[in-house]
Scaffold this active site. Structure first.
Site, PDB file in Angstrom:
ATOM      1  N   CYS A   1       0.832  -1.201   0.000  1.00  0.00           N
ATOM      2  CA  CYS A   1       0.000   0.000   0.000  1.00  0.00           C
ATOM      3  C   CYS A   1       0.868   1.253   0.000  1.00  0.00           C
ATOM      4  O   CYS A   1       0.624   2.190  -0.769  1.00  0.00           O
ATOM      5  CB  CYS A   1      -0.924  -0.011   1.217  1.00  0.00           C
ATOM      6  SG  CYS A   1      -2.221   1.257   1.162  1.00  0.00           S
ATOM      7  N   CYS A   2       1.903   1.264   0.840  1.00  0.00           N
ATOM      8  CA  CYS A   2       2.818   2.415   0.870  1.00  0.00           C
ATOM      9  C   CYS A   2       3.542   2.580  -0.464  1.00  0.00           C
ATOM     10  O   CYS A   2       3.756   3.703  -0.935  1.00  0.00           O
ATOM     11  CB  CYS A   2       3.845   2.246   1.988  1.00  0.00           C
ATOM     12  SG  CYS A   2       3.211   2.529   3.655  1.00  0.00           S
TER      13      CYS A   2
ATOM     14  N   CYS B   1      -1.002   8.328   7.367  1.00  0.00           N
ATOM     15  CA  CYS B   1      -2.341   7.997   6.904  1.00  0.00           C
ATOM     16  C   CYS B   1      -3.217   7.571   8.083  1.00  0.00           C
ATOM     17  O   CYS B   1      -2.754   6.883   9.000  1.00  0.00           O
ATOM     18  CB  CYS B   1      -2.277   6.869   5.877  1.00  0.00           C
ATOM     19  SG  CYS B   1      -1.468   7.324   4.338  1.00  0.00           S
TER      20      CYS B   1
ATOM     21  N   CYS C   1      -3.398   3.903   9.527  1.00  0.00           N
ATOM     22  CA  CYS C   1      -2.161   3.299  10.030  1.00  0.00           C
ATOM     23  C   CYS C   1      -1.462   4.174  11.077  1.00  0.00           C
ATOM     24  O   CYS C   1      -0.268   4.003  11.329  1.00  0.00           O
ATOM     25  CB  CYS C   1      -1.201   3.026   8.871  1.00  0.00           C
ATOM     26  SG  CYS C   1      -1.885   1.923   7.606  1.00  0.00           S
TER      27      CYS C   1
ATOM     28  N   CYS D   1       7.709   4.014   5.770  1.00  0.00           N
ATOM     29  CA  CYS D   1       6.836   3.733   4.633  1.00  0.00           C
ATOM     30  C   CYS D   1       7.612   3.334   3.375  1.00  0.00           C
ATOM     31  O   CYS D   1       7.024   2.850   2.412  1.00  0.00           O
ATOM     32  CB  CYS D   1       5.979   4.944   4.324  1.00  0.00           C
ATOM     33  SG  CYS D   1       6.919   6.424   3.908  1.00  0.00           S
TER      34      CYS D   1
END
Length: 236
Positions: free
Chosen positions: A123-124, A206, A209, A232
């Site tokens: 995702c990062c 984010c 997280c 990240c």
């Protein structure tokens, strides 16, 4: 920027970064940024998570109108977007907002919902690392707000170094600063900060997280809590 600066090879930029890292280790943050402004001019930018605007403010003193690059991942707190908008409105900087190739809905459709829970590294990579690499292509150097005291993974951060992954000069002008230094600068200059910093968050990323930190924890402890992940991928 001069033709000489335009024609610098990667090896020359790397050597410049390494020499500057040694020469500027004891320099003030403003002196470091003035060096960067002189060395790179318009091909230098600041990246900001909008946790605060300290480095953006410093850079605006060294290079008025400096580009400030912000990654809008689609998962930010409302307070973070509000901080970005306030920085753009009141500071002498040029805020550039980068976005991932896919919206959150498009990513969910391809990878399934809540990828950040199942594979936070992916995702990062999709929402932070790739957009930044694309957004930095036109620059020779970029500045960050990394500080050595934030976490063990950042303890060796040079004030000027070489970003091997992106083949650019990476500048961390406040690497040596403590939290007391940050607080003093914010108070002296009235610098904008993310409201979440006064609501138990020591580091703001984010929303899915990021959580508040507990007493005695380092500033990065609230990021990806319980996952054995503290970065990240933007910085290593």
């Amino acid at each position: 920027m001069t033709a000489v600066q335009e024609e610098r090879t990667t090896d020359e930029l790397k050597a410049l970064a390494e020499q500057a890292g040694r020469d500027l280790e004891d320099a003030s943050a403003l002196e470091i940024l003035r060096w960067a402004a002189g060395a790179f001019g318009g091909r230098f930018c600041v990246t900001s998570s909008m946790e605060d605007a300290v480095v953006a403010h410093l850079a605006s003193r060294a290079l008025p109108g400096v580009d400030v690059v912000f990654l809008d991942t689609g998962y930010h707190f409302e307070e973070t977007i509000g901080t970005r908008d306030a920085v753009e409105a009141v500071m002498n900087v040029n805020v550039i907002t980068l976005t991932p190739r896919q919206t959150v809905a498009e990513q969910d459709a391809e990878y399934g919902p809540r990828l950040h829970d199942r594979d936070p590294d992916l995702c990062c990579a999709l929402r932070k690392v790739r957009p930044l690499e694309e957004g930095l292509r036109g620059y020779l150097a970029w500045a960050t707000g990394l500080r050595r005291e934030e976490s063990p993974t950042r303890a060796g951060t040079p004030v000027v170094g070489w970003d091997e992954k992106r083949r650019k000069v990476k500048i961390s002008p406040i690497a040596r600063w403590t939290q007391d230094d940050m607080d003093a600068y914010v108070a002296e200059h009235g610098v904008l900060t993310n409201p979440l910093l006064t609501d138990g968050y020591a580091s703001v990323g984010c929303a899915p997280c990021t959580r508040r930190v507990l007493e005695g924890q380092d500033a990065r402890a609230g990021r990806w809590a319980g996952r054995g992940k503290t970065e990240c991928g933007l910085h290593g």
